[in-house]
Design a protein around this motif. Structure first.
Motif, PDB file in Angstrom:
ATOM      1  N   LYS A   3       0.799  -1.223   0.000  1.00  0.00           N
ATOM      2  CA  LYS A   3       0.000   0.000   0.000  1.00  0.00           C
ATOM      3  C   LYS A   3       0.835   1.279   0.000  1.00  0.00           C
ATOM      4  N   HIS A   4       1.983   1.267   0.642  1.00  0.00           N
ATOM      5  CA  HIS A   4       2.790   2.494   0.669  1.00  0.00           C
ATOM      6  C   HIS A   4       3.298   2.850  -0.728  1.00  0.00           C
ATOM      7  N   TYR A   5       3.557   1.853  -1.575  1.00  0.00           N
ATOM      8  CA  TYR A   5       3.964   2.142  -2.952  1.00  0.00           C
ATOM      9  C   TYR A   5       2.780   2.629  -3.787  1.00  0.00           C
ATOM     10  N   VAL A   6       1.611   2.041  -3.523  1.00  0.00           N
ATOM     11  CA  VAL A   6       0.406   2.498  -4.217  1.00  0.00           C
ATOM     12  C   VAL A   6       0.132   3.951  -3.847  1.00  0.00           C
ATOM     13  N   GLU A   7       0.251   4.281  -2.575  1.00  0.00           N
ATOM     14  CA  GLU A   7       0.027   5.657  -2.124  1.00  0.00           C
ATOM     15  C   GLU A   7       1.016   6.628  -2.765  1.00  0.00           C
ATOM     16  N   LYS A   8       2.250   6.187  -2.925  1.00  0.00           N
ATOM     17  CA  LYS A   8       3.255   7.031  -3.569  1.00  0.00           C
ATOM     18  C   LYS A   8       2.884   7.280  -5.031  1.00  0.00           C
ATOM     19  N   MET A  12       1.857  10.797  -7.047  1.00  0.00           N
ATOM     20  CA  MET A  12       2.464  11.225  -8.314  1.00  0.00           C
ATOM     21  C   MET A  12       1.388  11.511  -9.360  1.00  0.00           C
ATOM     22  N   MET A  13       0.284  10.752  -9.328  1.00  0.00           N
ATOM     23  CA  MET A  13      -0.792  10.969 -10.285  1.00  0.00           C
ATOM     24  C   MET A  13      -1.473  12.320 -10.084  1.00  0.00           C
ATOM     25  N   ALA A  14      -1.409  12.860  -8.875  1.00  0.00           N
ATOM     26  CA  ALA A  14      -2.052  14.149  -8.595  1.00  0.00           C
ATOM     27  C   ALA A  14      -1.464  15.259  -9.456  1.00  0.00           C
ATOM     28  N   ASP A  15      -0.222  15.095  -9.871  1.00  0.00           N
ATOM     29  CA  ASP A  15       0.449  16.112 -10.685  1.00  0.00           C
ATOM     30  C   ASP A  15       0.317  15.851 -12.186  1.00  0.00           C
ATOM     31  N   THR A  16      -0.507  14.893 -12.566  1.00  0.00           N
ATOM     32  CA  THR A  16      -0.688  14.539 -13.975  1.00  0.00           C
ATOM     33  C   THR A  16      -2.164  14.621 -14.336  1.00  0.00           C
ATOM     34  N   ASN A  17      -2.460  14.339 -15.599  1.00  0.00           N
ATOM     35  CA  ASN A  17      -3.868  14.282 -16.005  1.00  0.00           C
ATOM     36  C   ASN A  17      -4.369  12.843 -16.036  1.00  0.00           C
ATOM     37  N   LEU A  18      -3.639  11.921 -15.417  1.00  0.00           N
ATOM     38  CA  LEU A  18      -4.037  10.518 -15.413  1.00  0.00           C
ATOM     39  C   LEU A  18      -5.155  10.272 -14.400  1.00  0.00           C
ATOM     40  N   ASP A  19      -6.152   9.499 -14.840  1.00  0.00           N
ATOM     41  CA  ASP A  19      -7.231   9.083 -13.945  1.00  0.00           C
ATOM     42  C   ASP A  19      -6.900   7.767 -13.257  1.00  0.00           C
ATOM     43  N   ALA A  20      -6.006   6.990 -13.880  1.00  0.00           N
ATOM     44  CA  ALA A  20      -5.614   5.691 -13.349  1.00  0.00           C
ATOM     45  C   ALA A  20      -4.335   5.244 -14.037  1.00  0.00           C
ATOM     46  N   PHE A  47      -5.525  -2.072 -12.116  1.00  0.00           N
ATOM     47  CA  PHE A  47      -5.830  -0.665 -12.287  1.00  0.00           C
ATOM     48  C   PHE A  47      -5.695   0.010 -10.924  1.00  0.00           C
ATOM     49  N   ILE A  48      -4.875   1.048 -10.871  1.00  0.00           N
ATOM     50  CA  ILE A  48      -4.724   1.860  -9.663  1.00  0.00           C
ATOM     51  C   ILE A  48      -5.312   3.225 -10.002  1.00  0.00           C
ATOM     52  N   LYS A  49      -6.404   3.576  -9.342  1.00  0.00           N
ATOM     53  CA  LYS A  49      -7.100   4.831  -9.639  1.00  0.00           C
ATOM     54  C   LYS A  49      -6.512   5.978  -8.825  1.00  0.00           C
ATOM     55  N   LYS A  50      -6.726   7.206  -9.310  1.00  0.00           N
ATOM     56  CA  LYS A  50      -6.139   8.375  -8.649  1.00  0.00           C
ATOM     57  C   LYS A  50      -6.697   8.613  -7.253  1.00  0.00           C
ATOM     58  N   ASP A  51      -7.823   7.960  -6.920  1.00  0.00           N
ATOM     59  CA  ASP A  51      -8.350   8.074  -5.553  1.00  0.00           C
ATOM     60  C   ASP A  51      -7.759   7.014  -4.621  1.00  0.00           C
ATOM     61  N   GLY A  52      -6.837   6.189  -5.153  1.00  0.00           N
ATOM     62  CA  GLY A  52      -6.163   5.185  -4.336  1.00  0.00           C
ATOM     63  C   GLY A  52      -6.813   3.816  -4.350  1.00  0.00           C
TER      64      GLY A  52
END
Length: 129
Positions: A3-8, A12-20, A47-52
Motif C-alpha cells: 500500500k505504501h507504494y500504491v500511495e506514492k 504522483m498521479m495528482a500532478d498529472t492528467n491521469l485518472d488511473a 488498475f490503480i485509480k487516482k483516488d487510491g
C-alpha cells in the motif's frame, strides 16, 4: 498489496492528467502487488485509480489464482473468452468510473489489447513507465 507504494503512485498521479494507471504482469506489478502472474495473450492487469482504489481484471481462467494472490484485498473482475473481452472490460471500467478516462500503462501492456480497449471502451492510454 504494498500500500505504501500504491500511495506514492497516487501522489504522483495528482500532478498529472491521469485518472488511473494500468499495471500489467511484470516486475512493476510484482513491485506493487508482491506477485506477478505469467503473462499470456489474454488481457489482464491491475488498475490503480487516482483516488487510491484498485481493482484487477483477468480472464476467468486466472480469477481464483489472482484473488488468492491478493488475499481477497483487491476486487478481481473476470471475463470469459466467449463474452468478448472488450464488452466485459467496458462495463467494468464504466462501473469503476473510468469511462473515457486517461490511463497510464506500464511497459508490459500488450499493444493489441490496449488498442482494442481504447477503441471499444473510449479510454486514452499514455506511457506511464
Amino acid at each position: 498489496m504494498r500500500k505504501h507504494y500504491v500511495e506514492k503512485l497516487v501522489g504522483m498521479m495528482a500532478d498529472t492528467n491521469l485518472d488511473a494507471v494500468l499495471v500489467c504482469p511484470s516486475e512493476e506489478l510484482k513491485f506493487f502487488a508482491g506477485f506477478s502472474p505469467m503473462m499470456c495473450e489474454r488481457f489482464q492487469g491491475l488498475f490503480i485509480k487516482k483516488d487510491g482504489t484498485c481493482f484487477y481484471i483477468c480472464n476467468l481462467l486466472y480469477g481464483d489464482e489472482i484473488r488468492e494472490s491478493f488475499h481477497h484485498e483487491v476486487p478481481v473482475y473476470t471475463w470469459f473468452d466467449g463474452d468478448g473481452m472488450t464488452n466485459v472490460v467496458g462495463k467494468i471500467l464504466e462501473e469503476q468510473g473510468l469511462k473515457g478516462a486517461v490511463v497510464g500503462v506500464n511497459s508490459s501492456a500488450q499493444a493489441f489489447n490496449v488498442l482494442e480497449i481504447a477503441d471499444k471502451c473510449g479510454l486514452e492510454f499514455h506511457n506511464a513507465k
